[in-house]
Design a protein around this motif. Structure first.
Motif, PDB file in Angstrom:
ATOM      1  N   UNK A   1       0.842  -1.190   0.000  1.00 50.94           N
ATOM      2  CA  UNK A   1       0.000   0.000   0.000  1.00 50.94           C
ATOM      3  C   UNK A   1       0.881   1.245   0.000  1.00 50.94           C
ATOM      4  N   UNK A   2       0.420   2.255  -0.716  1.00 43.26           N
ATOM      5  CA  UNK A   2       1.135   3.527  -0.773  1.00 43.26           C
ATOM      6  C   UNK A   2       0.389   4.559   0.054  1.00 43.26           C
ATOM      7  N   UNK A   3       1.177   5.349   0.798  1.00 42.75           N
ATOM      8  CA  UNK A   3       0.613   6.394   1.642  1.00 42.75           C
ATOM      9  C   UNK A   3       1.427   7.662   1.430  1.00 42.75           C
ATOM     10  N   UNK A   4       0.754   8.776   1.215  1.00 39.84           N
ATOM     11  CA  UNK A   4       1.440  10.045   1.055  1.00 39.84           C
ATOM     12  C   UNK A   4       1.932  10.569   2.389  1.00 39.84           C
ATOM     13  N   UNK A   5       2.951  11.404   2.335  1.00 39.17           N
ATOM     14  CA  UNK A   5       3.451  12.048   3.536  1.00 39.17           C
ATOM     15  C   UNK A   5       4.036  13.401   3.166  1.00 39.17           C
ATOM     16  N   UNK A   6       4.114  14.273   4.137  1.00 41.96           N
ATOM     17  CA  UNK A   6       4.746  15.574   3.962  1.00 41.96           C
ATOM     18  C   UNK A   6       5.899  15.649   4.934  1.00 41.96           C
ATOM     19  N   UNK A   7       7.091  15.934   4.421  1.00 46.96           N
ATOM     20  CA  UNK A   7       8.274  16.127   5.258  1.00 46.96           C
ATOM     21  C   UNK A   7       8.670  17.593   5.153  1.00 46.96           C
ATOM     22  N   UNK A   8       8.873  18.216   6.308  1.00 40.56           N
ATOM     23  CA  UNK A   8       9.178  19.648   6.362  1.00 40.56           C
ATOM     24  C   UNK A   8      10.487  19.863   7.104  1.00 40.56           C
ATOM     25  N   UNK A   9      11.345  20.714   6.553  1.00 41.47           N
ATOM     26  CA  UNK A   9      12.619  21.038   7.186  1.00 41.47           C
ATOM     27  C   UNK A   9      12.344  21.868   8.435  1.00 41.47           C
ATOM     28  N   UNK A  10      12.937  21.440   9.544  1.00 39.14           N
ATOM     29  CA  UNK A  10      12.832  22.174  10.802  1.00 39.14           C
ATOM     30  C   UNK A  10      14.108  22.971  11.015  1.00 39.14           C
ATOM     31  N   UNK A  11      14.718  22.812  12.145  1.00 33.96           N
ATOM     32  CA  UNK A  11      15.938  23.549  12.479  1.00 33.96           C
ATOM     33  C   UNK A  11      17.113  23.100  11.611  1.00 33.96           C
ATOM     34  N   UNK A  12      17.906  24.069  11.182  1.00 34.28           N
ATOM     35  CA  UNK A  12      19.127  23.794  10.431  1.00 34.28           C
ATOM     36  C   UNK A  12      20.277  24.330  11.272  1.00 34.28           C
ATOM     37  N   UNK A  13      21.206  23.443  11.630  1.00 39.03           N
ATOM     38  CA  UNK A  13      22.343  23.824  12.455  1.00 39.03           C
ATOM     39  C   UNK A  13      23.615  23.307  11.787  1.00 39.03           C
ATOM     40  N   UNK A  14      24.264  24.159  11.004  1.00 44.71           N
ATOM     41  CA  UNK A  14      25.447  23.734  10.260  1.00 44.71           C
ATOM     42  C   UNK A  14      25.075  22.686   9.238  1.00 44.71           C
ATOM     43  N   UNK A  15      25.656  21.485   9.393  1.00 44.99           N
ATOM     44  CA  UNK A  15      25.345  20.400   8.460  1.00 44.99           C
ATOM     45  C   UNK A  15      24.297  19.442   9.013  1.00 44.99           C
ATOM     46  N   UNK A  16      23.662  19.822  10.111  1.00 47.57           N
ATOM     47  CA  UNK A  16      22.635  18.984  10.718  1.00 47.57           C
ATOM     48  C   UNK A  16      21.267  19.609  10.461  1.00 47.57           C
ATOM     49  N   UNK A  17      20.386  18.819   9.863  1.00 47.77           N
ATOM     50  CA  UNK A  17      19.034  19.296   9.552  1.00 47.77           C
ATOM     51  C   UNK A  17      18.031  18.392  10.243  1.00 47.77           C
ATOM     52  N   UNK A  18      17.085  19.001  10.923  1.00 43.48           N
ATOM     53  CA  UNK A  18      16.001  18.239  11.542  1.00 43.48           C
ATOM     54  C   UNK A  18      14.739  18.510  10.741  1.00 43.48           C
ATOM     55  N   UNK A  19      13.896  17.508  10.628  1.00 42.66           N
ATOM     56  CA  UNK A  19      12.656  17.711   9.896  1.00 42.66           C
ATOM     57  C   UNK A  19      11.523  16.941  10.531  1.00 42.66           C
ATOM     58  N   UNK A  20      10.331  17.398  10.255  1.00 46.94           N
ATOM     59  CA  UNK A  20       9.108  16.801  10.767  1.00 46.94           C
ATOM     60  C   UNK A  20       8.412  16.066   9.632  1.00 46.94           C
ATOM     61  N   UNK A  21       7.846  14.912   9.966  1.00 44.63           N
ATOM     62  CA  UNK A  21       7.171  14.085   8.972  1.00 44.63           C
ATOM     63  C   UNK A  21       5.726  13.890   9.404  1.00 44.63           C
ATOM     64  N   UNK A  22       4.807  14.173   8.503  1.00 43.15           N
ATOM     65  CA  UNK A  22       3.385  13.957   8.756  1.00 43.15           C
ATOM     66  C   UNK A  22       2.857  12.981   7.707  1.00 43.15           C
ATOM     67  N   UNK A  23       2.471  11.794   8.149  1.00 45.46           N
ATOM     68  CA  UNK A  23       1.958  10.758   7.244  1.00 45.46           C
ATOM     69  C   UNK A  23       0.451  10.949   7.102  1.00 45.46           C
ATOM     70  N   UNK A  24      -0.046  10.850   5.852  1.00 45.79           N
ATOM     71  CA  UNK A  24      -1.482  10.967   5.602  1.00 45.79           C
ATOM     72  C   UNK A  24      -2.253   9.898   6.378  1.00 45.79           C
ATOM     73  N   UNK A  25      -3.483  10.202   6.703  1.00 44.17           N
ATOM     74  CA  UNK A  25      -4.328   9.270   7.477  1.00 44.17           C
ATOM     75  C   UNK A  25      -4.794   8.076   6.655  1.00 44.17           C
ATOM     76  N   UNK A  26      -4.948   8.242   5.340  1.00 48.01           N
ATOM     77  CA  UNK A  26      -5.492   7.179   4.498  1.00 48.01           C
ATOM     78  C   UNK A  26      -4.512   6.801   3.391  1.00 48.01           C
ATOM     79  N   UNK A  27      -4.493   5.520   3.002  1.00 48.42           N
ATOM     80  CA  UNK A  27      -3.664   5.091   1.871  1.00 48.42           C
ATOM     81  C   UNK A  27      -4.133   5.756   0.578  1.00 48.42           C
ATOM     82  N   UNK A  28      -3.239   5.819  -0.403  1.00 44.07           N
ATOM     83  CA  UNK A  28      -3.566   6.371  -1.708  1.00 44.07           C
ATOM     84  C   UNK A  28      -4.452   5.373  -2.448  1.00 44.07           C
ATOM     85  N   UNK A  29      -5.322   5.871  -3.288  1.00 42.08           N
ATOM     86  CA  UNK A  29      -6.220   5.006  -4.067  1.00 42.08           C
ATOM     87  C   UNK A  29      -5.549   4.499  -5.305  1.00 42.08           C
TER      88      UNK A  29
END
Length: 105
Positions: free
Chosen positions: A77-105
């Protein structure tokens, strides 16, 4: 992945990743490969399981607020998600991931 595990995995993804973050090394952008791996690592850290695959359209700028739509595959099953860049500290990047509630059709 066993068919009965699939719905549980997808439900856990939708619930566990709201606000989850991970870190990767970057050089002004996160490569497609590192971005996909970081998302898989975040899923494994949050729910204890990795998706079969994560596919993103390309690299992402290492700039706070940048986001990208990607797709994870788990048990066929395929599920969409959105990944967003959070804090950037030099070469270290943190990001948040939000997975869709329903699988793709």
């Amino acid at each position: 992945m066993h068919p009965r595990i699939r719905p549980v995995f997808l439900a856990a993804c939708a619930l566990a990743l709201a606000g989850c973050s991970a870190s990767v090394s970057v050089d002004k952008q996160v490569s497609k490969e590192n971005f996909e791996k970081g998302i898989s690592d975040a899923l494994q850290q949050s729910i204890g399981k990795r998706p079969d695959t994560v596919s993103c359209p390309g690299p992402i700028k290492a700039v706070e607020g940048e986001s990208m739509r990607c797709v994870l595959t788990a048990g066929g099953q395929k599920v969409g998600l959105t990944a967003k860049i959070g804090a950037v500290n030099g070469t270290d990047v943190k990001y948040n991931v939000q997975v869709d509630q329903k699988p793709m059709q």
